[in-house]
Design a protein around this motif. Structure first.
Motif, short mmCIF file in Angstrom:
data_model
loop_
_atom_site.label_atom_id
_atom_site.label_comp_id
_atom_site.label_asym_id
_atom_site.label_seq_id
_atom_site.Cartn_x
_atom_site.Cartn_y
_atom_site.Cartn_z
N ASN A 92 35.86 38.18 42.03
CA ASN A 92 35.89 37.89 40.60
C ASN A 92 36.96 38.68 39.86
N ALA A 133 31.44 41.97 34.33
CA ALA A 133 30.92 40.94 33.42
C ALA A 133 31.15 39.53 33.96
N ARG A 134 32.21 39.34 34.76
CA ARG A 134 32.47 38.02 35.36
C ARG A 134 31.59 37.77 36.60
N GLU A 136 28.28 39.40 37.14
CA GLU A 136 26.85 39.48 36.84
C GLU A 136 26.39 38.32 35.96
N GLU A 137 25.11 37.98 36.09
CA GLU A 137 24.46 37.07 35.16
C GLU A 137 23.59 37.91 34.23
N ALA A 155 33.32 43.17 27.89
CA ALA A 155 32.29 42.33 28.52
C ALA A 155 31.88 41.18 27.60
N LYS A 156 31.83 41.45 26.30
CA LYS A 156 31.49 40.39 25.33
C LYS A 156 32.58 39.32 25.30
N VAL A 158 34.68 38.55 27.68
CA VAL A 158 34.69 37.83 28.95
C VAL A 158 33.54 36.84 29.06
N SER A 159 32.35 37.26 28.58
CA SER A 159 31.14 36.48 28.81
C SER A 159 30.67 35.64 27.63
N LYS A 161 28.58 36.79 25.56
CA LYS A 161 27.21 37.24 25.30
C LYS A 161 27.21 38.24 24.14
#
Length: 422
Positions: A92, A133-134, A136-137, A155-156, A158-159, A161
């Motif tokens: 990833n 972050a890419r 993990e779920e 992480a935000k 990238v995801s 979330k």
């Protein structure tokens, strides 16, 4: 619910209160039974308690692709992270980071703790966060303190979330107002990008709102707590100092924020009234030599002890050996140590300028600068057995009700509000 959490330190490798709080919060969330927590740390050692969270060693996460044998990976990082997870992460990698200083596994090294190149390590940590972050779920991101805010933001991005940040302290607390502009900008950027801001006290929440110009509607007070004493600490016997010298303790970083000079000055005033008291300043910090000098100047060096930095069982032995615990902090976002002292049955004196003063009642509260009131309180507890016993018993009873499980329930509710689940 799945949580991707970014931390910086974690027991048993403790550099300050952040490790204790991170552990307590993780345990409090895990106690609910249906939260899956992935906790990222820069440099875990492999001896961390992993029951509450799956720990990701960020210094074992590849950011540059390397063709390496399974057994070699296992020999290098197997004590901190699964080799299978290493290969999942490797698949990833989303950009070419070969220009960065990586090792033969394609990973970046971390010194651990708070090295001189701290800002470089914070930036490196945030880059690695993108790979995690890419891979993990997760449903939500939780970043602890300014060191991990850039990682949380990455992480935000990238995801997609939502991001919760946990403000354990601000640079206004650490610097007595002489704010480092670089640190301030990292803190403010984290707050600006956060969907939810958790503050360890109302005192900290007001700083976040007024000094960092944040919307009060996304700022929430989440007080800290204590976890039950381990059996080995609970079994430590309190010595009986009746008719003997009393012991008064300061335990923490000997630095500007903690107000150590006020403790020394109050001690000097107490020792003008009685010589039947010994003072202990446990810890280390940039003001330690100055405090040794100040004690000598006040003529009380023979009544003062500087045992240095303490950890683990040493802390609880010191607290249980004390008749009074004093926390004279100039600016304390929360302050877990008085709770730990009261848990050990040690009467506590805390500054009104501390976050824990918002939730503690069975202790004595003084302004950090009021050394007369501080000295009076120390002398009264040492000289009055009834006052000592009352604060000992009622303080312990109060603190035993302040649990991380309750904190975990409140954080869970904030997660669900942020996600729009309630």
């Amino acid at each position: 619910m799945k949580v991707l959490m970014f931390g910086w330190e974690y027991p048993p490798h403790v550099y300050g209160g952040l490790a204790t709080a991170n552990y307590g919060i993780t345990e409090g969330l895990h106690a609910q039974g249906d939260l899956d927590i992935t906790l990222c740390l820069p440099k875990p050692w492999g001896d961390e308690d992993r029951r509450a969270a799956n720990i990701v060693a960020m210094n074992s996460v590849p950011i540059a692709w390397r063709d390496v044998e399974y057994e070699y990976v296992k020999s290098r990082i197997g004590h901190v992270m699964s080799p299978d997870y290493y290969y999942r992460l490797r698949d990833n990698i989303y950009a070419d980071f070969n220009y960065m200083h990586v090792n033969d596994l394609g990973c970046m090294e971390f010194a651990g703790g708070y090295p001189s190149n701290l800002h470089e390590e914070i930036n490196n940590y945030s880059i690695i966060a993108g790979v995690v972050a890419r891979t993990e779920e997760f449903d939500i991101i939780h970043a602890h303190d300014w060191l991990t805010y850039p990682a949380g933001i990455h992480a935000k991005l990238v995801s997609g979330k939502p991001l919760c940040i946990h403000v354990h302290a601000t640079d206004f607390d650490r610097s007595r107002g002489k704010v480092n502009p670089t640190v301030y900008s990292i803190e403010k950027n984290g707050m600006d990008n956060a969907d939810c801001i958790m503050c360890v006290s109302e005192l900290t929440r007001q700083t976040v709102i007024n000094q960092y110009h944040q919307d009060p509607r996304k700022c929430f007070t989440v007080h800290n707590a204590v976890y039950p004493l381990k059996q080995e600490y609970d079994e430590i016997q309190r010595p009986d100092h009746t008719g003997k010298e009393k012991v008064v303790t300061f335990l923490g970083r000997i630095t500007m924020q903690k107000g150590p000079e006020y403790f020394v000055e109050a001690a000097s005033m107490v020792l003008h009234r009685t010589r039947n008291v010994r003072f202990c300043m446990a810890g280390s910090g940039d003001m330690m030599n100055a405090m040794i000098q100040l004690a000598a100047e006040r003529g009380i060096a023979d009544r003062f002890h500087f045992p240095g930095f303490m950890r683990g069982k040493q802390v609880y032995e010191c607290l249980k050996d004390s008749d009074v615990y004093v926390m004279p902090s100039v600016s304390e976002p929360f302050g877990i140590s008085p709770l730990e002292a009261m848990q050990c049955g040690t009467p506590s004196i805390i500054s009104k300028q501390s976050g824990c003063a918002e939730i503690l009642n069975n202790c004595i509260k003084v302004d950090y600068w009021d050394i007369h009131a501080m000295a009076d309180a120390i002398y009264s507890i040492c000289a009055n057995d009834s006052l000592f016993n009352y604060l000992k018993e009622e303080g312990k009873r109060e603190v035993d009700q302040i649990t991380w499980e309750k904190v975990g329930l409140w954080i869970r509710e904030l997660y669900e509000r942020t996600l729009g689940w309630r």
